[in-house]
Write an enzyme that holds these catalytic residues in place. Sequence first.
Site, mmCIF file in Angstrom:
data_model
loop_
_atom_site.group_PDB
_atom_site.id
_atom_site.type_symbol
_atom_site.label_atom_id
_atom_site.label_comp_id
_atom_site.label_asym_id
_atom_site.label_seq_id
_atom_site.Cartn_x
_atom_site.Cartn_y
_atom_site.Cartn_z
ATOM 1 N N ARG A 1 -23.131 7.036 7.987
ATOM 2 C CA ARG A 1 -22.299 7.198 9.238
ATOM 3 C C ARG A 1 -21.087 8.035 8.645
ATOM 4 O O ARG A 1 -19.767 7.647 8.061
ATOM 5 C CB ARG A 1 -22.252 5.675 9.781
ATOM 6 C CG ARG A 1 -20.966 4.826 9.735
ATOM 7 C CD ARG A 1 -20.583 3.666 10.496
ATOM 8 N NE ARG A 1 -20.306 2.756 9.463
ATOM 9 C CZ ARG A 1 -18.869 2.483 8.788
ATOM 10 N NH1 ARG A 1 -18.063 3.604 9.085
ATOM 11 N NH2 ARG A 1 -18.244 1.348 8.105
ATOM 12 N N LYS B 1 -25.064 -3.673 -0.523
ATOM 13 C CA LYS B 1 -25.123 -3.551 -1.559
ATOM 14 C C LYS B 1 -25.137 -3.493 -2.358
ATOM 15 O O LYS B 1 -25.188 -2.704 -3.652
ATOM 16 C CB LYS B 1 -23.565 -4.090 -1.426
ATOM 17 C CG LYS B 1 -22.294 -4.197 0.450
ATOM 18 C CD LYS B 1 -21.360 -4.586 -0.757
ATOM 19 C CE LYS B 1 -20.458 -5.386 0.545
ATOM 20 N NZ LYS B 1 -19.997 -3.921 2.137
ATOM 21 N N GLU C 1 -19.354 -10.173 -7.580
ATOM 22 C CA GLU C 1 -18.329 -8.841 -8.221
ATOM 23 C C GLU C 1 -17.258 -8.918 -8.900
ATOM 24 O O GLU C 1 -16.772 -10.163 -8.699
ATOM 25 C CB GLU C 1 -17.805 -7.693 -7.489
ATOM 26 C CG GLU C 1 -18.517 -6.886 -7.647
ATOM 27 C CD GLU C 1 -18.108 -6.514 -6.190
ATOM 28 O OE1 GLU C 1 -19.097 -5.154 -5.416
ATOM 29 O OE2 GLU C 1 -17.006 -5.760 -5.212
ATOM 30 N N HIS D 1 -9.268 -7.012 3.924
ATOM 31 C CA HIS D 1 -10.076 -5.711 3.797
ATOM 32 C C HIS D 1 -10.287 -5.303 5.053
ATOM 33 O O HIS D 1 -10.977 -4.581 4.810
ATOM 34 C CB HIS D 1 -11.112 -6.778 3.428
ATOM 35 C CG HIS D 1 -11.083 -8.355 2.232
ATOM 36 N ND1 HIS D 1 -10.308 -8.001 0.537
ATOM 37 C CD2 HIS D 1 -10.859 -9.004 1.903
ATOM 38 C CE1 HIS D 1 -10.331 -8.554 0.015
ATOM 39 N NE2 HIS D 1 -10.620 -9.535 0.538
HETATM 40 P P1 ADP Z 1 -16.378 -4.715 3.427
HETATM 41 O O1 ADP Z 1 -18.408 -3.380 3.516
HETATM 42 O O2 ADP Z 1 -17.326 -5.624 4.323
HETATM 43 O O3 ADP Z 1 -15.986 -3.686 4.161
HETATM 44 P P2 ADP Z 1 -15.930 -3.376 1.313
HETATM 45 O O4 ADP Z 1 -17.418 -3.292 -0.090
HETATM 46 O O5 ADP Z 1 -16.416 -2.133 0.915
HETATM 47 O O6 ADP Z 1 -16.473 -4.156 2.109
HETATM 48 O O7 ADP Z 1 -14.536 -3.850 0.523
HETATM 49 C C1 ADP Z 1 -13.351 -3.671 1.412
HETATM 50 C C2 ADP Z 1 -12.814 -3.669 1.014
HETATM 51 O O8 ADP Z 1 -12.353 -5.306 0.015
HETATM 52 C C3 ADP Z 1 -12.035 -2.346 -0.280
HETATM 53 O O9 ADP Z 1 -11.921 -1.959 0.436
HETATM 54 C C4 ADP Z 1 -11.661 -3.409 -1.941
HETATM 55 O O10 ADP Z 1 -9.940 -3.733 -0.792
HETATM 56 C C5 ADP Z 1 -11.753 -5.002 -1.567
HETATM 57 N N1 ADP Z 1 -12.721 -5.337 -2.304
HETATM 58 C C6 ADP Z 1 -13.625 -4.890 -2.582
HETATM 59 N N2 ADP Z 1 -14.799 -5.403 -3.507
HETATM 60 C C7 ADP Z 1 -13.625 -5.758 -4.672
HETATM 61 C C8 ADP Z 1 -13.292 -5.817 -6.388
HETATM 62 N N3 ADP Z 1 -14.185 -5.846 -6.750
HETATM 63 N N4 ADP Z 1 -11.875 -6.571 -6.274
HETATM 64 C C9 ADP Z 1 -11.012 -6.193 -5.476
HETATM 65 N N5 ADP Z 1 -11.307 -5.626 -4.164
HETATM 66 C C10 ADP Z 1 -12.528 -5.318 -3.730
#
Ligand code: ADP
Length: 506
Positions: A292, A116, A200, A235
């Site tokens: 993917r 990331k 973040e 999540h």
């Molecule tokens: P992973 O790769 O573990 O799935 P992601 O970065 O795709 O992690 O985030 C998964 C979920 O977490 C997102 O779809 C969202 O719902 C929540 N999320 C991620 N980053 C943030 C953020 N900065 N603020 C609020 N929710 C977040």
Amino acid sequence: MFDKVLIANRGEIALRIVRACRELGVGSVAVYSDADATAPHAREADEAVHIGPSPSRESYLRADRLIDAARRTGAEAIHPGYGFLSERENFAREVVEAGLVFIGPPASAIAAVGSKTAARALAGTANVPVVPGTTEPLRSVHEASEAAQRLGYPVLLKASAGGGGKGMRVVRAAVELAGALEAAKREAMASFGDDAVYVEKYIAGPRHVEIQVLGDAHGTMLSLGERECSIQRRHQKMIEEAPSVAVSPELRRRMGETAVRMAKAAGYVNAGTCEFLLDANGEFYFLEMNTRLQVEHPVTELVTGLDLVQWQIRIAAGEKLPQQSAIAEPRGWAIECRITSEDAGNDFLPSTGVISFLRVPGGPGVRWDGGVGAGSEIGLHYDPLLGKLIAWGDTRDAAIARMRRALLELTIVGVETSRDFHLRVMDDAEFQRGAIDIQWLERRLPSLTAGGGMPEGEVAVAIAAALLAESERAGRLAAPPRGGTATTGGDGAWREAGLRDGLRSL
Ligand code: ADP
């Protein structure tokens, strides 16, 4: 085109790839572990190779055995599906070094956006807006505290190598920071073997909206529109739809162009997804790129009319994509419910057992991408996803009504499933209005899972289905032939038992 493709995966996605191969006239080779010796994916493929014991690190995660199986069966290419080795840069490289084709992006593109933090740094150079935060892993609590102070609480600690919502911690105040950092690092290490964590800004109440991209090796990169994946628990996505009520054609174009820019910056080829958070003002922020096929790809297929898995294979074989101008606006609406072996009434506890009866929904606008059949043993070795139920309608309301009808037809006896939970979501007035965000489900869960138990009138059906399942097992189900599926029964069985008309299923 290839003569034969090896599928380095299991369950519903392996079956999905077998189907794509068959429609393209390409031979398919499945792989299976001990636990999957009689699994539908192994039976449905043209050939099947045993690759080891049940734990995935001794089978589905063994690159050497997968490559060896491809060599021995004469497969020219490997499709990794999702999960397992699909996003491992090393696997993509080893496949190519073995003289095979990897059906996915080049290893260099996986490396460019695989972590990331790397993806966030690349986004910065490609003029792609990211959630405010750091682009480097945190080296100390002090550094974390300074960054959090700058961003303003609440903040979100995230594993650089993260996936599946693991290694994430919301921090609402400075006093929680040190403990949360420690916990996030520990979880990241345990899940990914890498304890790099960054921070973040935690965005309140956004939607998760992602863009499907598809690029060929000749320089064309297409955006295939958005998927709304805001219905999440911890999540993790549970229900997805395409298009999104929050995305206008103009916003779709802007998000699409941004995703294409990101993919091009990564040197991307094949199917990929750029995930964004979309706030109430229509501002969007890049989260990560998944290199993917996504679990939720069917909703895009149903509104675009494109077969993404076939295109993955065709692109890997060197074919050219059409131009963006040939891609129409989404047609109608598609919704997907992930049907898992989890007990929603009991905090989504994994449920194990043998599926003694399975009735798959059918009829207009309904698609079942399943990975199990009657007789399947559901253990704890793998992901609890049993299958995906996808419904299409010409409007969102029509898609919801269809999903509701299909969920009522879906009958799985032998393990607890998330089916009733999905039914409750379909019946929820806020969901029906599209008034959802990524925290909606957590807020709503108490009322969606309250009461538990079986709707009135369904208990008798449950008992009848269980009895039916017993006789199925004793009779027709015995030793299903190789090449057939283990799914029998369905409407015929219900009719035989005189149960079908006027009764709702489990
Ligand atoms: P992973 O790769 O573990 O799935 P992601 O970065 O795709 O992690 O985030 C998964 C979920 O977490 C997102 O779809 C969202 O719902 C929540 N999320 C991620 N980053 C943030 C953020 N900065 N603020 C609020 N929710 C977040």
